[in-house]
Design an enzyme around this catalytic site. Structure first.
Site, mmCIF file in Angstrom:
data_model
loop_
_atom_site.group_PDB
_atom_site.id
_atom_site.type_symbol
_atom_site.label_atom_id
_atom_site.label_comp_id
_atom_site.label_asym_id
_atom_site.label_seq_id
_atom_site.Cartn_x
_atom_site.Cartn_y
_atom_site.Cartn_z
ATOM 1 N N GLU A 1 43.486 37.968 36.426
ATOM 2 C CA GLU A 1 42.851 38.516 37.613
ATOM 3 C C GLU A 1 43.825 38.340 38.771
ATOM 4 O O GLU A 1 44.535 37.327 38.855
ATOM 5 C CB GLU A 1 41.530 37.810 37.931
ATOM 6 C CG GLU A 1 40.408 38.143 36.973
ATOM 7 C CD GLU A 1 39.113 37.461 37.388
ATOM 8 O OE1 GLU A 1 38.210 38.164 37.866
ATOM 9 O OE2 GLU A 1 39.027 36.227 37.235
ATOM 10 N N GLU B 1 33.203 34.599 28.436
ATOM 11 C CA GLU B 1 34.116 35.554 29.088
ATOM 12 C C GLU B 1 35.482 34.911 29.206
ATOM 13 O O GLU B 1 35.598 33.737 29.590
ATOM 14 C CB GLU B 1 33.588 35.919 30.475
ATOM 15 C CG GLU B 1 34.530 36.814 31.281
ATOM 16 C CD GLU B 1 33.976 37.171 32.663
ATOM 17 O OE1 GLU B 1 32.738 37.311 32.781
ATOM 18 O OE2 GLU B 1 34.779 37.298 33.603
#
Length: 211
Positions: free
Chosen positions: A104, A99
């Site tokens: 974020e 990932e």
């Protein structure tokens, strides 16, 4: 783009509060800008709705440069993300698929940008990542970038490095990945949602892949 629908209780959620839909109330293109909107409302047993869109089964790629121009929500409890998952997730599972979190942002830490890799031995709270503070993340558009090849994975914002990892055959970043964009509420990483927060909006002007 396709949609993940539901709460992720089947394994891909993180104890968040939102129910992901494909409704225009939660995900729409307006004025040339994609808007992913979380809304405080009771829906199928959840207290928020939002959207999580993905290119799985429609577009994936190995190596290249990803640029996303986005404006992020504030509001304590919001958790916005632009990221990528290994296309083999359905066969090898997570985190073996790899990932890459290109961006974020948590409303409880406004202007702190996370860039992170998850892979076996480095996932969840033990992930391989770093952060960079910027200004005006919630009021202006910024460019979030992934540069990825066989030698290096580099995540940056506005040309400033957030995190960099040497890529080798020992980590799962040498196969095709697909892209995701979502806005979560609360959960293990987002933290408690402030009672005054009724949702938020992540706006994406564009996301581009160069090879």
């Amino acid at each position: 783009w396709g949609y993940d629908i539901g709460t992720g209780s089947g394994g891909w959620g993180n104890a968040e509060l939102q129910y992901y839909t494909n409704r225009p109330e939660n995900v729409i293109v307006e004025g040339g800008v994609l808007k992913i909107k979380s809304i405080r409302e009771n829906f199928s047993g959840s207290t928020f709705t939002s959207a999580r869109i993905k290119t799985q089964g429609k577009f994936d790629f190995k190596y290249g440069k990803v640029e996303a121009k986005a404006k992020l929500p504030g509001g304590v409890g919001t958790w916005a993300a632009i990221w990528a998952l290994g296309s083999d997730i359905n066969t090898v599972g997570w985190p073996a698929c790899g990932e890459i979190d290109i961006m974020e942002h948590l409303g409880r830490e406004v202007n702190k940008i996370y860039g992170t890799l998850h892979y076996p031995g480095h996932s969840g709270g033990n992930a391989d990542g770093n952060t960079r503070m910027i200004t005006n993340a919630t009021t202006e558009f910024h460019i979030y970038t992934l540069e990825w090849d066989a030698a290096q994975i580099k995540i940056s914002v506005d040309g400033q490095q957030v995190h960099s990892v040497a890529n080798t055959a020992a980590i799962p970043f040498n196969h095709n990945f697909f892209l995701l964009m979502n806005l979560a509420m609360g959960g293990n990483f987002g933290g408690s949602v402030d009672p005054s927060v009724n949702g938020g909006t992540m706006e994406v002007d564009y996301i581009r892949v160069y090879q």
